[in-house]
Scaffold this active site. Structure first.
Site, PDB file in Angstrom:
ATOM      1  N   GLU A  73       3.496  -5.868 -43.588  1.00  0.00           N
ATOM      2  CA  GLU A  73       3.041  -6.449 -42.327  1.00  0.00           C
ATOM      3  C   GLU A  73       4.165  -7.329 -41.829  1.00  0.00           C
ATOM      4  OE1 GLU A  73       2.411  -8.574 -39.704  1.00  0.00           O
ATOM      5  OE2 GLU A  73       0.769  -9.717 -40.613  1.00  0.00           O
TER       6      GLU A  73
ATOM      7  N   CYS B 139       1.330 -13.976 -36.303  1.00  0.00           N
ATOM      8  CA  CYS B 139       1.944 -12.676 -36.062  1.00  0.00           C
ATOM      9  C   CYS B 139       1.189 -11.895 -34.996  1.00  0.00           C
ATOM     10  CB  CYS B 139       2.036 -11.876 -37.357  1.00  0.00           C
ATOM     11  SG  CYS B 139       0.519 -11.848 -38.310  1.00  0.00           S
TER      12      CYS B 139
END
Length: 506
Positions: free
Chosen positions: A229, A263
């Site tokens: 990720e 994020c």
């Protein structure tokens, strides 16, 4: 996702890279015992984790706040509420996720086969987690890996060792077998090499694109599977029929929460020209009410480090030097590292703010005329973690959602799907590969074993076994005609040829 800032205040002893291999071996021994017990028993053992969280929630929230700057409210809302929900959900669902599946044969040619698909643990899972959500991100990964029957080696960010230690105590409250869960303290740049060289069976990594690419190259030597990720530069499309106040409130929340250090934060906002000015005014009104800092009246805490503040300033200065302007700016209480929230206009695709992950409280707003234009601009980034569409028309939302290059698209909301334990989390393109959370996340920490059983009562051999010959060849062709022929006569002829060949089975 930015790299962990170098402000380590940890007092925990350092783990040397050479020690990791021995830790992996001890973990592997403990994992064999752990995997041998039923998933229901593993759920029973780990169910105590949720009780520990609930009993210690105020102390953990305060520790997270002290560790990385976010407010206690943000720590509770974005770290601990999702963790408590995840603990209950995964302990409930693990037996269902791991239940063997019977997919059938897909064709009558294999009527005598019985197939079962089993999900089995990898063995030892390595987890490297970031500093921006230092509790909730690794918590779900650790829990699913353990419930699936794996051992775990966890390395949290050097900058958030207070939180890492609290997470360690939370997991260890379950009284797991010795060596099953291992917490290591080592610099981020060393951890990936140490884990892969140490022999972990899979690595879950959350961090920067550059680090993810390096680990991919490194893992290729041993074909160690990775789940990555790597952050986002998330777009928000506001249609002409959107509720302006709701969309503005959503942009402020999703763009400035955790000082923008998310994020999945909104960074680029594309607004239809018909409502562009109204939207900006609503955005300014809401931004004006926010205060960044560490005081009791502040909504948003400081950024995590001087390095992070400098990074945000660099991206902001680049935009301003190229013609962008600040349309709205929040207050700040003057606390060190308290970065005011800013709304930028007059931005273009040549600015860093439109192409890089900002990881700070800055959002850029751009008008558009047509839907295709908004989608094209939203898809320009090489990153593809999340995106959102804001509209009152469901069909519009569905149509635009299908066109966006993103792992997750939310409608009339943003920056919340990570907190839903049943919803997969992860991106596409340079945002990474693999998923955490939900059933898909569970599948990431298991591997597939297929068992195909022959029912011998159906015959002594498959009719295509040697010796072959014309009868077998015609029989296989006949099977295809019987199953897929376009006319009834062709199918009947095919059936006759197939049955003649199948007599060899007996």
């Amino acid at each position: 996702m930015e790299e962990s800032p170098d402000n380590n205040t940890a007092t925990l002893s350092r783990t040397g890279a050479a020690e990791v291999k021995a830790i992996v071996e001890r973990a592997r021994s403990a994992q064999r015992e752990w995997a041998s017990i039923s998933v229901k028993e593993r759920c029973r053992v780990l169910s105590s984790v949720r009780a520990f969280l609930l009993e210690n929630i105020d102390g953990i929230a305060e520790g997270i706040s002290r560790d990385c700057g976010k407010t206690a409210l943000d720590a509770l809302a974005a770290e601990l509420v999702p963790a408590v929900a995840a603990a209950g959900y995964y302990c409930k669902m693990a037996p269902r996720f791991l239940k063997p599946e019977c997919p059938g044969t897909g064709t009558v040619l294999f009527y005598n086969k019985r197939t079962r698909i089993f999900r089995e643990p990898y063995g030892v899972i390595g987890i490297i987690s970031p500093w921006n959500y230092p509790f909730s991100i690794p918590f779900s990964e650790v829990l699913t890996a353990l419930l699936a029957g794996n051992a775990v080696i966890l390395k949290t960010a050097s900058a958030t060792q207070i939180t890492g230690n609290m997470l360690k105590e939370t997991i260890k409250s379950a009284s797991l077998p010795t060596g099953l869960f291992n917490y290591v303290n080592m610099p981020g740049p060393e951890a990936g090499d140490a884990f892969l060289d140490g022999g972990v069976d899979k690595l879950l990594f959350t961090g920067s694109v550059e680090a993810g690419k390096y680990l991919s190259r490194k893992a290729a030597d041993t074909l160690t599977p990775l789940s990555l990720e790597l952050g986002g530069n998330d777009p928000m499309i506001v249609c002409s029929d959107a509720d302006i106040e709701t969309a503005a409130a959503g942009a402020v929340w999703a763009g400035f929460h955790n000082a923008g250090q998310s994020c999945g934060a909104v960074e680029r906002v594309y607004v239809h020209s018909e409502i562009y000015r109204e939207f900006l005014e609503a955005l300014k009104r809401r931004t004006d009410t926010i205060c960044a800092g560490s005081g009791a009246a502040c909504d948003i805490g400081p950024v995590a480090s001087t390095k992070q503040a400098d990074s945000v300033k660099g991206i902001l200065d680049d935009a301003l030097s190229k013609g962008a302007s600040v349309y709205a700016e929040s207050a700040s209480d003057g606390t060190e590292l308290a970065v005011p929230c800013r709304v930028l206009i007059n931005v273009d695709s040549g600015m860093r703010v439109m192409n890089e992950e900002i990881f700070g409280p800055v959002i850029a707003v751009v008008p558009y005329e047509k839907e295709e234009e908004a989608v094209e601009m939203a898809n320009r980034s090489l990153l593809g973690l999340t995106a959102s569409v804001w509209t009152s028309e469901r069909r519009t939302a569905q149509r635009i959602s299908r066109k966006l290059n993103s792992g997750t698209v939310t409608v009339n909301d943003h920056l919340m799907s990570h907190g839903i334990p049943s919803v997969p989390w992860g991106g596409i393109r340079h945002s990474g590969s693999g998923r955490t959370h939900g059933k898909e996340g569970f599948m990431e920490v298991t591997r597939t074993r297929v068992v195909v059983e022959d029912v011998r009562a159906a015959g002594r051999m498959n009719f295509w076994w040697y010796p072959g010959g014309q009868v077998v060849y015609e029989g296989l062709k006949g099977a295809l005609d019987f199953l897929f022929g376009r006319s009834v006569p062709a199918r009947l002829k095919g059936l006759k040829l197939m049955l003649r060949a199948m007599r060899r089975k007996f």
